[in-house]
Design a protein around this motif. Structure first.
Motif, PDB file in Angstrom:
ATOM      1  N   THR A 191     -31.294 -28.986   1.295  1.00  0.00           N
ATOM      2  CA  THR A 191     -31.835 -30.139   0.576  1.00  0.00           C
ATOM      3  C   THR A 191     -32.904 -29.702  -0.413  1.00  0.00           C
ATOM      4  OG1 THR A 191     -31.367 -31.504   2.533  1.00  0.00           O
ATOM      5  CG2 THR A 191     -32.847 -32.430   0.876  1.00  0.00           C
ATOM      6  N   VAL A 192     -33.744 -28.749  -0.033  1.00  0.00           N
ATOM      7  CA  VAL A 192     -34.727 -28.186  -0.963  1.00  0.00           C
ATOM      8  C   VAL A 192     -34.021 -27.594  -2.180  1.00  0.00           C
ATOM      9  CG1 VAL A 192     -36.353 -26.276  -1.276  1.00  0.00           C
ATOM     10  CG2 VAL A 192     -36.543 -27.762   0.733  1.00  0.00           C
ATOM     11  N   MET A 193     -32.942 -26.852  -1.946  1.00  0.00           N
ATOM     12  CA  MET A 193     -32.210 -26.231  -3.053  1.00  0.00           C
ATOM     13  C   MET A 193     -31.656 -27.297  -3.999  1.00  0.00           C
ATOM     14  SD  MET A 193     -30.318 -23.201  -0.855  1.00  0.00           S
ATOM     15  CE  MET A 193     -29.362 -22.541  -2.230  1.00  0.00           C
ATOM     16  N   ILE A 196     -34.560 -28.739  -6.088  1.00  0.00           N
ATOM     17  CA  ILE A 196     -35.035 -27.803  -7.110  1.00  0.00           C
ATOM     18  C   ILE A 196     -34.114 -27.799  -8.324  1.00  0.00           C
ATOM     19  CG2 ILE A 196     -35.304 -25.332  -7.614  1.00  0.00           C
ATOM     20  CD1 ILE A 196     -36.329 -25.015  -4.723  1.00  0.00           C
ATOM     21  N   THR A 197     -32.815 -27.854  -8.080  1.00  0.00           N
ATOM     22  CA  THR A 197     -31.837 -27.656  -9.155  1.00  0.00           C
ATOM     23  C   THR A 197     -31.192 -28.941  -9.658  1.00  0.00           C
ATOM     24  OG1 THR A 197     -30.022 -27.364  -7.581  1.00  0.00           O
ATOM     25  CG2 THR A 197     -31.278 -25.382  -8.221  1.00  0.00           C
ATOM     26  N   ASP A 268     -17.602 -38.421  -2.153  1.00  0.00           N
ATOM     27  CA  ASP A 268     -17.690 -38.948  -3.516  1.00  0.00           C
ATOM     28  C   ASP A 268     -19.031 -39.613  -3.803  1.00  0.00           C
ATOM     29  OD1 ASP A 268     -15.034 -38.180  -4.137  1.00  0.00           O
ATOM     30  OD2 ASP A 268     -14.279 -39.944  -3.076  1.00  0.00           O
ATOM     31  N   ARG A 269     -19.582 -40.279  -2.818  1.00  0.00           N
ATOM     32  CA  ARG A 269     -20.835 -40.998  -3.025  1.00  0.00           C
ATOM     33  C   ARG A 269     -21.957 -40.281  -2.295  1.00  0.00           C
ATOM     34  NH1 ARG A 269     -19.053 -47.390  -2.287  1.00  0.00           N
ATOM     35  NH2 ARG A 269     -17.437 -47.384  -3.921  1.00  0.00           N
ATOM     36  N   TYR A 270     -22.817 -39.667  -3.068  1.00  0.00           N
ATOM     37  CA  TYR A 270     -23.911 -38.900  -2.476  1.00  0.00           C
ATOM     38  C   TYR A 270     -25.027 -38.783  -3.502  1.00  0.00           C
ATOM     39  CZ  TYR A 270     -26.637 -34.957  -0.775  1.00  0.00           C
ATOM     40  OH  TYR A 270     -27.670 -34.154  -0.363  1.00  0.00           O
ATOM     41  N   VAL A 271     -26.242 -38.995  -3.050  1.00  0.00           N
ATOM     42  CA  VAL A 271     -27.413 -38.840  -3.911  1.00  0.00           C
ATOM     43  C   VAL A 271     -27.962 -37.431  -3.708  1.00  0.00           C
ATOM     44  CG1 VAL A 271     -29.708 -39.679  -4.494  1.00  0.00           C
ATOM     45  CG2 VAL A 271     -27.920 -41.297  -3.776  1.00  0.00           C
ATOM     46  N   VAL A 272     -27.842 -36.604  -4.735  1.00  0.00           N
ATOM     47  CA  VAL A 272     -28.276 -35.212  -4.645  1.00  0.00           C
ATOM     48  C   VAL A 272     -29.756 -35.147  -4.281  1.00  0.00           C
ATOM     49  CG1 VAL A 272     -28.641 -33.094  -5.963  1.00  0.00           C
ATOM     50  CG2 VAL A 272     -26.512 -34.385  -6.234  1.00  0.00           C
ATOM     51  N   GLY A 273     -30.070 -34.259  -3.328  1.00  0.00           N
ATOM     52  CA  GLY A 273     -31.457 -34.043  -2.943  1.00  0.00           C
ATOM     53  C   GLY A 273     -31.940 -34.902  -1.798  1.00  0.00           C
ATOM     54  N   THR A 274     -31.042 -35.666  -1.185  1.00  0.00           N
ATOM     55  CA  THR A 274     -31.460 -36.525  -0.078  1.00  0.00           C
ATOM     56  C   THR A 274     -31.108 -35.941   1.286  1.00  0.00           C
ATOM     57  OG1 THR A 274     -29.397 -37.801  -0.227  1.00  0.00           O
ATOM     58  CG2 THR A 274     -31.303 -38.615  -1.463  1.00  0.00           C
TER      59      THR A 274
END
Length: 424
Positions: A191-193, A196-197, A268-274
């Motif tokens: 999740t940290v990665m 960051i990106t 398909d449905r995902y919030v990056v970084g969560t």
């Protein structure tokens, strides 16, 4: 102990029980072929599939495949293991995740000793030690004080900030003080990665690791190329999926990666970084022994270069050593640790080959029947990889325990055979 050990390293068909098939490889050593085939077919602990690779002085010196990546049923045929067969390698994935993270560290996008709360966007602190920050170094060395007891993987619609609470932390020691193997820490790292990106973990690792090394690999079967998906090993045990009841005389029962009837599901449905846990930075990489050999040679300084030599030296520098009171060894499984890698001194209890001579670093894996070993002697540039796609009996039952290590006996036999016939 067996359930506890599988929990640590995990995170993760009805068919004939006839003799295992052998698939050709590029390099053969006939006596070794015979010995490995006998180990795989041993009725004391039969192996559903086996793919191995050995490296001597930085060069591949042996590769062999035995058994079936898919055990036929309902009119579907058996499929043998091939050199390119991909396996879900379980916790060796943690070492691969470390390589991606260290690329971000080299690019000054992450710092090993910074408070990870600053990357996550929410406070990650042990409430019993609220003044002590948790860092990436703590997470990489399993000394973060996070624990797996309340879970370490959730669906794509769940945010880590909403599920990590007080019951997921140790009360006996704060960050940096005590080693306890923790899968949850790797969900945090992934999740940290992402934070960051701004990239989804599995696709980020494709950019950081898979494509630069020319690997055919991936974290989600749904995103594998069709040829790779068709060559993915199903993982088996001779026990039902949700129990510890084994039946060595019964059928092989699929535990994971069986797409013979229905294909893999996409995310398909995902919030990056969560919450990177659906992509399993902990244990979800699918890759072949052949391509793991590419990674291993890179770690030895041969083949494609991914990280600076100084970064690799840091990765494999000793970060934690058991002193009798500073960690949980999981019944002798863990003695010393680097950044995202276990270390195996050539000593009683940590010896990997029967007569010694192979001090190593690397990682083990154990999930859904898969049992994997990835170990290398960086100084001599020797290494061994062994991927087992399932066992017919409990590999850690008293009769199957190793004689001189915390490995299963069949793993000791495989590594010793590879070392004596190929590496030396």
């Amino acid at each position: 102990m067996n359930r506890h050990r599988r929990h640590l390293l995990g995170m993760a068909l009805l068919g004939a029980t006839g003799p295992l098939l052998a698939a050709p490889s590029r390099r053969r050593i006939p006596a070794l072929d015979v010995e490995l085939r006998a180990i795989a077919a041993d009725p004391a602990c039969e192996l559903a599939s086996l793919s191995v690779l050995a490296i001597r002085a930085g060069r591949v010196c042996y590769a062999g495949q035995f058994g079936r990546r898919f055990i036929g049923h309902d009119g579907l045929p058996d499929k043998p293991v091939s050199p390119g067969t991909l396996f879900r390698i379980a916790s060796i994935s943690k070492l691969m995740t470390t390589l991606g993270l260290l690329r971000l560290v080299e690019d000054d996008k992450a710092a090993l000793d910074a408070d990870v709360s600053g990357y996550l966007g929410f406070t990650l602190r042990n409430p019993h030690f609220p003044d002590q920050a948790i860092t990436l170094r703590h997470l990489l060395t399993h000394t973060s004080s996070l624990r797996d007891d309340a879970g370490y993987s959730w669906g794509a619609d769940v945010a880590l900030k909403d599920v990590i609470d007080a019951k997921m932390y140790a009360t006996n020691a704060g960050p940096g003080a005590f080693f306890t193997y923790c899968n949850l820490g790797w969900g945090v790292i992934g999740t940290v990665m992402e934070r960051i990106t701004g990239e989804r973990f599995d696709r980020l690792m494709r950019r950081l690791l898979i494509e630069p090394l020319g690997l055919q690999a991936g974290y989600l079967p749904a995103e594998l190329p069709p040829a790779a998906l068709a060559n993915l090993a199903t993982l088996y045990r001779k026990r039902t999926v949700d129990t510890e009841v084994w039946d060595p005389a019964g059928p092989w029962i699929a535990q994971a990666d069986d797409y013979s009837v229905k294909g893999p599901s996409a995310i398909d449905r995902y919030v990056v970084g969560t919450n990177a846990t659906p992509f399993s930075p902990t244990g979800g990489l699918r890759i072949s022994a052949r391509d793991m050999g590419v990674v291993m040679r890179m770690l030895m300084g041969d083949g494609p270069h991914l990280l600076k030599p100084a970064t690799l030296d840091l990765m494999f520098s000793r970060q934690w050593t058991y002193d009798g009171r500073n960690g949980d060894t999981a019944d002798g499984l863990f003695h010393c640790w680097g950044l995202g890698n276990e270390q195996f001194p050539d000593e009683a209890g940590t010896r990997l080959v029967e007569r010694g001579g192979f001090p190593a670093v690397g990682h083990l894996g154990d999930a859904y029947g898969l049992m994997s070993v990835f170990v290398l002697d960086r100084q001599r540039k020797n290494g061994m990889i062994a991927l087992v796609g399932g066992t017919s009996t409990d590999p850690f039952a008293p009769a199957n325990k190793g004689r001189y290590s915390s490995l299963a006996r069949f793993q000791e036999r495989i590594l010793t055979a590879l070392y004596e016939h190929a590496v030396t």
